[in-house]
Design a protein around this motif. Sequence first.
Motif, PDB file in Angstrom:
ATOM      1  N   ARG A  37       0.887  -1.138   0.093  1.00 14.89           N
ATOM      2  CA  ARG A  37      -0.157   0.113   0.060  1.00 14.89           C
ATOM      3  C   ARG A  37       0.783   1.148  -0.014  1.00 14.89           C
ATOM      4  O   ARG A  37       0.430   2.324  -0.608  1.00 14.89           O
ATOM      5  N   ALA A  38       1.984   1.380   0.643  1.00 17.06           N
ATOM      6  CA  ALA A  38       3.021   2.348   0.568  1.00 17.06           C
ATOM      7  C   ALA A  38       3.305   2.530  -0.879  1.00 17.06           C
ATOM      8  O   ALA A  38       3.382   3.750  -1.260  1.00 17.06           O
ATOM      9  N   LEU A  39       3.615   1.639  -1.688  1.00 11.80           N
ATOM     10  CA  LEU A  39       4.217   1.641  -2.910  1.00 11.80           C
ATOM     11  C   LEU A  39       2.839   2.100  -3.795  1.00 11.80           C
ATOM     12  O   LEU A  39       2.995   2.808  -5.009  1.00 11.80           O
ATOM     13  N   MET A  40       1.487   1.801  -3.595  1.00 12.08           N
ATOM     14  CA  MET A  40       0.386   2.101  -4.337  1.00 12.08           C
ATOM     15  C   MET A  40       0.282   3.872  -3.992  1.00 12.08           C
ATOM     16  O   MET A  40       0.315   4.592  -4.978  1.00 12.08           O
ATOM     17  N   ARG A  41       0.666   4.128  -2.802  1.00 10.54           N
ATOM     18  CA  ARG A  41       0.567   5.630  -2.849  1.00 10.54           C
ATOM     19  C   ARG A  41       1.763   6.526  -3.398  1.00 10.54           C
ATOM     20  O   ARG A  41       1.457   7.694  -3.880  1.00 10.54           O
ATOM     21  N   ASP A  42       2.896   5.800  -3.433  1.00 15.67           N
ATOM     22  CA  ASP A  42       3.973   6.436  -4.172  1.00 15.67           C
ATOM     23  C   ASP A  42       3.525   6.429  -5.627  1.00 15.67           C
ATOM     24  O   ASP A  42       4.000   7.365  -6.284  1.00 15.67           O
ATOM     25  N   ALA A  43       3.086   5.333  -6.253  1.00 14.38           N
ATOM     26  CA  ALA A  43       2.731   5.404  -7.816  1.00 14.38           C
ATOM     27  C   ALA A  43       1.593   6.573  -8.048  1.00 14.38           C
ATOM     28  O   ALA A  43       1.768   7.035  -8.969  1.00 14.38           O
ATOM     29  N   SER A  44       0.762   6.440  -7.274  1.00 12.18           N
ATOM     30  CA  SER A  44      -0.372   7.335  -7.193  1.00 12.18           C
ATOM     31  C   SER A  44       0.199   8.772  -7.209  1.00 12.18           C
ATOM     32  O   SER A  44      -0.173   9.648  -8.109  1.00 12.18           O
ATOM     33  N   ALA A  45       0.924   9.107  -6.413  1.00 14.44           N
ATOM     34  CA  ALA A  45       1.639  10.464  -6.268  1.00 14.44           C
ATOM     35  C   ALA A  45       2.270  10.848  -7.305  1.00 14.44           C
ATOM     36  O   ALA A  45       2.521  12.033  -7.896  1.00 14.44           O
ATOM     37  N   GLN A  46       2.987  10.028  -8.270  1.00 19.09           N
ATOM     38  CA  GLN A  46       3.671  10.149  -9.574  1.00 19.09           C
ATOM     39  C   GLN A  46       2.613  10.067 -10.734  1.00 19.09           C
ATOM     40  O   GLN A  46       3.172  10.319 -11.874  1.00 19.09           O
ATOM     41  N   GLY A  47       1.297  10.224 -10.434  1.00 23.24           N
ATOM     42  CA  GLY A  47       0.497  10.371 -11.681  1.00 23.24           C
ATOM     43  C   GLY A  47       0.188   8.948 -12.384  1.00 23.24           C
ATOM     44  O   GLY A  47      -0.578   8.959 -13.284  1.00 23.24           O
ATOM     45  N   LEU A  97      -7.862   0.784  -1.072  1.00 24.51           N
ATOM     46  CA  LEU A  97      -6.983   1.674  -1.150  1.00 24.51           C
ATOM     47  C   LEU A  97      -7.114   2.152  -2.772  1.00 24.51           C
ATOM     48  O   LEU A  97      -7.045   3.143  -3.224  1.00 24.51           O
ATOM     49  N   ALA A  98      -7.037   1.013  -3.636  1.00 26.44           N
ATOM     50  CA  ALA A  98      -7.303   1.450  -5.065  1.00 26.44           C
ATOM     51  C   ALA A  98      -8.438   2.323  -5.268  1.00 26.44           C
ATOM     52  O   ALA A  98      -8.359   3.178  -6.262  1.00 26.44           O
ATOM     53  N   ARG A  99      -9.554   2.167  -4.598  1.00 22.60           N
ATOM     54  CA  ARG A  99     -10.530   2.786  -4.788  1.00 22.60           C
ATOM     55  C   ARG A  99     -10.511   4.206  -4.584  1.00 22.60           C
ATOM     56  O   ARG A  99     -10.624   5.166  -5.275  1.00 22.60           O
TER      57      ARG A  99
END
Length: 301
Positions: A37-47, A97-99
């Motif tokens: 989930r931390a990497l999901m947030r990182d990926a999302s922050a990078q668009g 979190l994906a949602r």
Amino acid sequence: MPEANNPKSLRLAVAQTPVRDDPRDIEALRQSGREVRALMRDASAQGARVVHFPEGAICFPDKLVLSVGGPETVGPADWDRCQWPVLQTELAVVAELARELRLWTVIASAHRLTGPNRPHNSLYVISDRGEVVTRYDERRLSKTKVSYMYSPGTAPVTFDVDGVRFGCLLGMEIHYPELFAEYEKLNVDCVLFSTTGVSPGNAAAQAQGHAAVNSYWVSFSVPAQHSATAPSGIVAPNGDWLERCSADGSSSVAVVDLDDSSEAAAESVTHARPWRREARAGIHTERQVIDPRSEDRTAAF
């Protein structure tokens, strides 16, 4: 992306995480979930619009840990040893979190079947609404996997995000070029390949070859433990690595725009892929000739 007059672009993140191998270890399962989930947030922050994880992202059960004759002997897996409720909870939180992030998430896990059938080794495709929209089950299993651990899958799987089509492969399937060719026929723009290793340097080289031969993108996701040899990364349709994760053993994501008008893709997508399809359709057969000098293979100069 085969249609040159219909350019597409999507931002994809490929991840590498430490893979743990004991499905009995509740805290290890939870730690893996937190890292995902931390990497999901990182990926999302990078668009990123889609994030892709390695085989065993939550857990890759060790054959000796599950073996009824283990830990000394490999034998039939006792899947009752797996902490299924914890695994399912972690995956459910990933989906939530994906949602929240509006982020498509492709994550591997064992998929439990009705007893006494063994589970599948699978990739879940979770949409940006937090729903499992499809699942890919590994079809070409290793000898140990198919003999003692998993039920093989039966079919390729594709899904579309913002007009870009993805296909999924898993585990040992890097060694089967016919599976990659199958996805070319299914008009995929990018194959998401997750593995725990399979001689990662060798597998990485094959990923480049499959991308170049089929003129599509390949996302190569492996555990962080293999990053010194072959970190996760994304290969362009021309066979070049465009971006790779860190090589220091740490969790990370690499983010790339899958843009078929880019320098790394345009030639392959616009010309190479359509020409190969035309060639396979029989254009050479139509232009073969009947000539004695063609038929006589001993004819001199």
